[in-house]
Design a protein around this motif. Structure first.
Motif, short mmCIF file in Angstrom:
data_model
loop_
_atom_site.label_atom_id
_atom_site.label_comp_id
_atom_site.label_asym_id
_atom_site.label_seq_id
_atom_site.Cartn_x
_atom_site.Cartn_y
_atom_site.Cartn_z
N LYS A 270 0.87 -1.17 0.00
CA LYS A 270 0.00 0.00 0.00
C LYS A 270 0.91 1.23 0.00
CE LYS A 270 -3.65 -0.13 2.45
NZ LYS A 270 -4.59 -0.16 3.60
N LYS B 153 2.91 4.52 0.78
CA LYS B 153 3.01 5.41 1.94
C LYS B 153 3.30 6.83 1.47
CE LYS B 153 5.10 4.34 5.68
NZ LYS B 153 6.15 3.94 6.64
N LYS C 104 5.23 13.06 -1.29
CA LYS C 104 3.90 13.31 -0.71
C LYS C 104 3.51 12.08 0.09
CE LYS C 104 -0.91 14.32 -1.89
NZ LYS C 104 -1.89 14.51 -2.98
N GLU C 105 3.19 12.27 1.37
CA GLU C 105 2.80 11.16 2.23
C GLU C 105 1.30 10.88 2.08
OE1 GLU C 105 3.92 11.65 6.24
OE2 GLU C 105 6.05 12.01 5.79
N HIS C 106 0.94 9.58 2.13
CA HIS C 106 -0.48 9.16 2.07
C HIS C 106 -0.99 8.93 3.48
CE1 HIS C 106 -0.56 8.56 -2.34
NE2 HIS C 106 0.72 8.16 -2.18
N ASP C 107 -2.36 9.05 3.61
CA ASP C 107 -2.97 8.77 4.92
C ASP C 107 -2.78 7.31 5.27
OD1 ASP C 107 -3.81 11.39 5.05
OD2 ASP C 107 -5.79 10.95 4.16
N ALA C 108 -2.54 7.05 6.52
CA ALA C 108 -2.31 5.66 6.96
C ALA C 108 -3.65 4.93 7.05
CB ALA C 108 -1.60 5.67 8.31
N GLU C 109 -3.88 3.82 6.28
CA GLU C 109 -5.08 2.98 6.31
C GLU C 109 -4.64 1.54 6.52
OE1 GLU C 109 -7.26 3.52 2.74
OE2 GLU C 109 -7.82 5.60 3.18
#
Length: 720
Positions: free
Chosen positions: A630, A632, A657-662
């Motif tokens: 997934k 990050k 760019k960081e993604h939201d943690a899911e």
């Protein structure tokens, strides 16, 4: 007809006139008169009052003329005590010059004599150094680079020097003597030196090869002459003589000077001596008592004579002869023998009876007192000293023929500075070679050109009356004429194999920052650099591979505007199979490999930064491990999203760019498996997580075992 010789001994205390008759090879004294000076007109052999001395000479002459008729010419002697001795040293740089020869050494010696002449003139407050005749000189020591050496011939080093002792006769002594004679209506027939006169009659030429010291002890001074090698090698004088003994007697026994002189003359080992002091008391003493009382004065006289002999001769002579009235000083011969460590029979007083070819006469008493006056008459006639004239560079020079005169003597008398006859060395170059300072000497100057009557001559060549000497100064040397190749030798080169291709590299020469050729001539103050391929950097510079040097730097880029240096190099170097740096040394036939790194994968950059572009977990599905990922972060370059395998180049500007943690859920598995639901025809299924029934949105963790179980509708109905 027998020849008559008129001679005068003009001394400090008296003037002695003598008439000598020559009959074949025999001499006989026909008359002798001695008159004391009426006042102190002589001092240490120098005429201080010409008129007074001339008066005494005239009186002696007139008394002799009463018996022997008119006297017009006279033989005289310059007093030995008038001779001036000067010791000095001359130094010459001989670095980088050919080996020294006889002419070079003679030039050095005469330079020392001229230096002594100048020093003597300065010490006597004379303005003109040529107011002294050089009677002779002796070499005391030669030195090479500060160490004493026996001979300088064919020697090489940095510095040569000679130490000499030279004897000079002041011209004023001779001139004042001539003036006094002229005022007494006399003409100088011949001239000699007092030491030469005594030696002439006591030491024949056949004996002068022996090293003998002759000492003429007068009233005020003791004159010394040394013979060796068939000639007179040195002259000296000490201001201690018979008057020292007279004064000692005067002080010891309260006697006035004339009475003390009388007591001195009466001293005899076989008799006692009576004396009356100034108080009127009479004393009678034995010879031994008197001698013991004045022993310090006798020791002083003996010591002074011995020290001067050793200074002049540099060693103890083979024998010592004493003449003059002062030679009769008690115990003097024994003390001199002891001090010089000579046998007693090697020191003796010589009197008129020892003069060869002299017929005995009642006129002259035996003893040493009149040896010198008789010697003057004989020596001045048989071996006179004459003036000779020579022409040096068209200038007339007059010299006393006191010895075998040479070209060098004429140059000294002419005031020509011998040390300036040789041409000066050419100006040296000062250069810098590979950052080191060095001096390149110029060529040597040439020796002077000396012509004697039109023919080439040397400084040691003998001269005669009327000869012409022409001296031309030697030519100066010139600055060095040398090429770079002559200075540094063969310019080195080497072969290097770069990436499989052989390159031959010659050293490069730079002069004052500009590329030069090895045949170019060197100039003063040049800055010379020889660039040899000593390192990998030098090799690359000299083979036009400087781009490797420029790119030999860390792989650098920017992430979120922060500078990042990777461990990788833009250019990597191996030398003979091993990692190398630009400053590592390189040798002939080395194998050099250079690789250029133009890009790296993005994942290598993220790994270096310890950044994960995605999150991963492993799970099991149908007994097969599947890794779920997934994102990050996302990485962008110029607005374009990059994959982790995309290349990144030096200087790139990257942004993340960081993604939201899911959390990971069951349905994420469907992105990694192939599942065709169209063929299921209404079949139903169940989802299991680790054997427990679950749903699509249930969270899963690393290592979970996932399973889908299919069931048809009938079965499920029956079951229900």
């Amino acid at each position: 007809m027998n020849e008559k010789i008129f001679a005068l001994d003009i001394g400090t205390r008296s003037v002695v006139g003598i008439i000598l008759e020559k009959n074949g090879d025999q001499f006989q004294v026909k008359d002798l008169i001695a008159l004391e000076h009426k006042e102190r007109s002589m001092l240490d052999g120098q005429i201080h009052d010409v008129l007074s001395v001339a008066g005494v000479i005239k009186e002696v002459k007139e008394k002799l003329e009463e018996k022997h008729g008119s006297l017009k010419k006279v033989c005289v002697a310059a007093a030995g005590r008038a001779l001036k001795t000067q010791q000095t040293k001359s130094v010459k740089s001989i670095e980088n010059q050919p080996m020294m020869g006889e002419e070079d050494i003679l030039h050095l010696e005469l330079s020392a004599v001229q230096k002594a002449q100048y020093e003597l003139a300065r010490s006597e407050e004379e303005e003109d150094s040529t107011s002294y005749y050089c009677v002779g000189y002796s070499v005391l020591h030669y030195h090479l680079d500060g160490e004493e050496i026996g001979s300088l011939i064919d020697q090489q080093g940095k510095e040569a020097s000679v130490e000499i002792i030279a004897t000079f006769l002041p011209k004023i002594v001779v001139e004042s003597l001539i003036s006094a004679l002229q005022r007494a209506d006399l003409e100088m027939d011949a001239l000699t030196l007092e030491p030469i006169a005594a030696i002439h009659v006591l030491i024949p030429k056949s004996m002068r090869r022996l090293n003998v010291a002759l000492v003429d002890i007068g009233a005020g001074t003791s004159d010394i002459a040394i013979t060796n090698y068939g000639t007179v090698t040195a002259y000296g004088m000490v201001p201690v003589a018979g008057d020292e003994i007279t004064e000692a007697l005067s002080d010891q026994y309260l006697l006035d000077f004339p009475k003390a002189e009388e007591v001195k003359r009466k001293l005899s080992p076989s008799e006692t001596v009576k004396m009356v002091d100034i108080l009127g008391f009479e004393t009678e003493l034995s010879y031994n008592e008197v001698v013991e009382s004045i022993a310090p004065a006798i020791d002083k006289l003996a010591r002074s004579i011995c020290e001067e002999i050793l200074r002049l001769n540099l060693k103890t002579p083979q024998a010592v002869m004493l003449v003059g009235g002062g030679s009769l000083t008690p115990e003097l011969t024994k003390k001199i023998a002891d001090m010089l460590e000579l046998p007693a029979n090697r020191v003796a007083v010589r009197g008129t009876e020892a003069i060869q070819n002299l017929q005995k006469s009642d006129i002259v008493p035996e003893g040493p007192a009149f040896v010198t006056p008789i010697g003057i008459a004989i020596a001045a006639k048989e071996n006179p000293v004459h003036y000779i004239s020579v022409h040096v560079n068209e200038r007339t020079i007059r010299l006393f023929d006191l010895k075998q005169l040479t070209v060098g003597d004429c140059l000294l008398s002419a005031g020509i500075e011998i040390n300036k006859l040789y041409g000066k060395p050419g100006m040296a170059f000062t250069i810098t070679l590979n950052e080191k300072h060095m001096t390149i000497p110029g060529t040597f100057g040439t020796p002077p050109k000396i012509l004697l009557n039109g023919e080439e001559a040397s400084l040691k060549d003998p001269i005669e009356h009327g000869q012409h000497i022409q001296v031309e100064r030697g030519r100066d040397g010139h600055s060095p004429e040398i090429s770079i190749e002559e200075l540094v030798g063969e310019v080195p080169s080497l072969n290097v194999i770069l990436n499989g291709k052989t390159h031959r590299v010659d050293s490069q020469i730079f002069v004052n920052g500009h590329l030069a050729e090895k045949h170019d001539m060197i100039q003063d103050r040049d800055r010379i650099q020889i660039k040899s391929p000593g390192t990998i950097r030098h090799f690359l510079e000299m083979t036009d591979h400087t781009h490797y040097i420029k790119d030999h730097k860390p792989f650098t880029l920017y992430v979120n505007q922060n500078k990042v240096k990777l461990n990788a190099q833009v250019v990597s170097i191996t030398l003979n199979g091993r990692d190398a740096q630009l400053n590592d040394p390189i040798k002939h036939n080395d194998q050099l490999n250079i690789h250029t790194c133009t890009s790296v994968p993005l994942k290598d950059v993220l790994t270096f930064l310890e950044m994960d572009i995605s999150e991963k977990i492993p799970v099991m599905f149908e007994s097969e491990e599947i890794v779920l990922t997934k994102p990050k972060i996302s990485v962008f370059r110029d607005g374009t999203k990059l994959d982790e395998n995309d290349p990144v180049f030096p200087g790139d500007q990257l942004f993340t760019k960081e993604h939201d943690a899911e959390p990971f859920i069951f349905q994420d598995i469907f992105r990694y498996i192939d599942l065709n639901l169209t063929d299921m025809n209404g079949k139903r299924f169940k989802l299991f997580i680790n054997g427990e029934e679950g749903g699509f949105s249930d969270q899963i963790a690393p290592g979970d075992e996932l399973k889908i179980v299919w069931q048809d509708s009938v079965t499920m109905k029956d079951k229900s």
